[in-house]
Each structure stands twice: as C-alpha cells, then as structure tokens.
Design an enzyme around this catalytic site. Structure first.
Site: not given
Ligand code: GLU
Length: 435
Positions: A108, A148
C-alpha cells in the site's frame, strides 16, 4: 483492547491474533513473519505549486509480504495518510490476495496531501515525483500500484507514464492497474470493487445465513461514501431491486425512506460537489447514516467508522465492509452479541484487486478481455471465496464448540483471516526460509 484511539496497526494486530487462535497448520512458528511489513519506504519531495511556491510532501510505500508474488495495493492521497495506516492497509492486501488465491503479495502507498485543494497540474506533479522517488521498488514483477482513496484512472495513467519514461523499450503496462481503458485498463475494473461487494452480499443472503433477510430485492440499503466504490455500489444494489435509503459523502448525508433517485444524486453531486441538499431528501450527518434504520449498511469510505461508541446503535441486519477497516474489534464484539452479521473487508472489497489481477494478465499478453468475461470470472472468484469463508466458519464452530474466545467472537472476519493466514503459513513453509 479498548476502542479509544486504537490505531489501524493495532486493529490489524488484534485481528491477526484472533485468527491465530484457530490456525492449525502446524506452522505456528512462521506466523510472526506475517506480523511485520517486509519493507517500508518513506520519502519527502518538493513540488512547485501553481502560485510559484514550493511545498514538501511526504509519501510512503509499504510492502507487507511477497510470498505469493509481487506486491499489490493502492496509492491513496489524503491528509490523514500516515505510516501506521499504510502499513495496516498493506497487511490487509496480503490477506485479500491470499484469500482470493491471487498470486500477489500485499502492499500500500499514500501521499499526505489534500487532493481537494490541489489543481490537476499539482496532482500530476505530486504523482510523477512520488513514483520517480520509488524508482525500481515498483515494477510489473516487484510491486504494482492501483487506485485507492482520492486517486483514480487519471492518477494511474500518470503512474504508468512516469514508469514508462523511466524504463523505455519495454511493455510496461503491467506496472500499474486501474488505468484508463485506452492505456490498457481492464473493462469492468472501475466497477469491480462494488460488483464484488454485491456478489458476496447476494451470496450470503442466498445461503440463508442472514435470517431476517431473504433477498436483496426490496431490502433497504444505506451507503457511507460516494466515491469510487460507494457510488457504483448504490447503482448496482439498486439494479438488484434494493432501495437506497441513505447516502453520504465527506460533507454529510442524505436520506429518503422511499428510496433516493440515483440519477439525480449523481448529477447533483457532479454540479455541486456534494450530495447534501438534494431535493426531496432529508439532510443527515455521517454518524446518523451509520445508525439509520436499514437492512444492509455499507461503510464505503474511511476506516474506524463503527466503534464501541456506535455499534450498540446500529440498526442494520448486516454490515458489508466495502471500505478497508471500517469496524474496530471492540465493535465486532458488540455487533456479534447483538446478532448483526458482518461481511469482512478482505472478502467483500477484494473485487478491486481481483480485476486488477485480470488487468495485469491482460497487459502481459497485450490482450483485452470482453466485459462479460471479466465479470463472470470476478463472480466466480468472489463466490468461491465467500463459500470457502462460510465453510471455514462452520468448520471452526463445530470443531471448537465450547471453546469460544471469551474476548472476541468467532465471526466471518476471523474465518476469512484463518483461511488467508493458514494458506500463507503453509506456502512460506513449502518455500522455506531463505537461505
Ligand atoms: N485499493 C484497492 C484495495 O484496497 C485495490 C487494490 C488493487 O487493485 O490492487 O483493495
């Protein structure tokens, strides 16, 4: 642990501990590896603002685990981004990928900024500079970002372009997912998180697990958050025949027991920047929304929204965690005592990373799948993981009857986590500890 001031990392640690209690893989000595992030990057970088001044921004990228494959996870832009939260969210990504059997690890990232007060030019410069600072710690086989909170397709286009300029001569499309369609984005990626959320909710209802709710059609749904996930979820739940009784954004909420007209809500939000004030609706606060009389409550915004303070006042029959970490462990306990079902984030919102994985596969092959194929593969995976979670929950209940955890309930969150952690511990053991 009390709820007051509990941090996202403390929540993750408590939840991991809850799951470990039920893990029987014989690999208990490997579990401590999963407690800590594998790599933490913190950067500070200057940006020239539109008025000529220079501001320094701070960004983070945390890789929690890469046992299953390269890191995967979103980048958020928000004033409250901090290292504790980014680390906790990276860990959640590890669990999501393991639960859905996606060959990615958890990661993240985030930049501390207020995107609402920044111009497109400033956002572009922040994105490019942040990505260039991360250098080769990102890559199609290293760590793959995605959208996100307050980042979107445009942000991902800048991420791609920056990386591509830095690595000319390769097919670099697979370095980032959630891109615009023309740049190799996947059909259905934008709607994927919400679509997965509907799919899982329908599945639990269909399995007869939520006693007072026999179908989505006619059910009353309240959604907190009208961003990437909340707005699409409202649309898809409504297409299933649900009545959307309340919605909110960062400025407040709106309610209408007869059902909010979503076309009007989206148009109003587009012109005024908020839902608040939409004709024929009552204005409520975000906290009112959480306590509103409804069947399905969907927190689809920030973390730590349902806590020991308000869990006793929730009226929904089921809470569907479209956001990451919206319910604290103390609230889990109160909700379980009150017979309110909770469908956990690592399952419910995993549709996003699932279609991100599909996008990555398409990019490596320079192919584009049809929308129907994306959606049907998504449904298949979401339903299989929902069924696996139910089966694990039922198994743990029979297996450990009379031995319940006194402090925390054996709920679906714990069942989903045991599946993910168990899988990772076994694979870690098969790979062996290097060297
Ligand atoms: N940000 C999204 C999550 O928290 C997607 C993550 C992604 O697609 O890699 O799941």
């Amino acid at each position: 642990m009390s709820d007051d001031d509990i941090t996202p990392s403390q929540i993750s640690a408590v939840n991991l501990q809850r799951a470990q209690r039920y893990i029987d893989s014989g690999q208990d000595n490997l579990l401590p590896i999963l407690k800590y992030p594998r790599r933490v990057i913190s950067v500070n970088f200057p940006i020239e603002m539109d008025d000529g001044s220079v501001e320094v921004f701070r960004g983070y990228r945390v890789l929690h685990n890469r046992t299953l494959g390269p890191g995967k996870g979103g980048i958020r832009f928000h004033p409250e981004v901090d290292l504790d939260e980014v680390s906790a969210l990276a860990m959640l990504m590890t669990w999501k990928c393991a639960l859905l059997e996606i060959p990615f690890g958890g990661a993240k990232g985030g930049v501390v900024c207020d995107p609402k007060s920044l111009s497109q030019g400033e956002l572009r410069r922040i994105t490019r500079r942040f990505i260039s600072e991360l250098g080769d710690d990102l890559g199609p086989y290293t760590d793959i970002p995605s959208p996100d909170l307050y980042t979107d397709e445009q942000t991902m286009a800048w991420v791609y372009d920056t990386y591509d300029v830095m690595h000319q001569g390769n097919n670099n499309r697979a370095v980032v997912t959630g891109k615009p369609l023309l740049l190799g984005g996947s059909p259905g990626r934008r709607e994927a998180t919400a679509r997965g959320c509907v799919s899982v909710t329908e599945y639990f209802i269909h399995r007869g697990l939520i006693p007072a709710l026999s179908e989505l059609r006619g059910s009353r749904v309240a959604i907190q958050g009208f961003g990437n996930v909340g707005e699409v979820a409202a649309q898809l739940f409504s297409e299933c025949g649900a009545i959307i009784v309340a919605l909110s954004d960062s400025q407040g909420g709106i309610a209408d027991g007869e059902g909010i007209d979503l076309t009007e809500a989206s148009a109003f939000k587009k012109t005024t920047g908020t839902l608040v004030g939409l004709a024929h609706t009552e204005t409520i606060t975000n906290s009112d929304l959480l306590e509103i009389d409804c069947d399905v409550l969907i927190p689809a915004a920030l973390g730590r929204q349902i806590t020991a303070d308000n869990a006793g006042s929730i009226k929904a029959k089921v809470i569907v965690e479209a956001a990451n970490g919206p319910v604290t462990p103390a609230a889990d306990r109160i909700l379980a005592e009150r017979g309110i079902w909770l469908l956990p984030d690592i399952l419910v919102n995993a549709g996003g990373v699932t279609v991100s994985y599909f996008e990555w596969l398409q990019n490596l092959d320079n192919e584009t799948w049809q929308l129907d194929e994306v959606n049907s593969r998504l449904h298949q995976r979401m339903r299989a993981s929902a069924e696996a979670t139910i089966a694990r929950w039922q198994y743990l209940q029979c297996d450990l009857s009379g031995n319940e955890d006194a402090e925390y309930p054996l709920d679906l969150r714990t069942a989903a986590l045991t599946l993910a952690v168990d899988r990772l511990a076994q694979i870690t053991a098969q790979r062996g500890i290097w060297p």
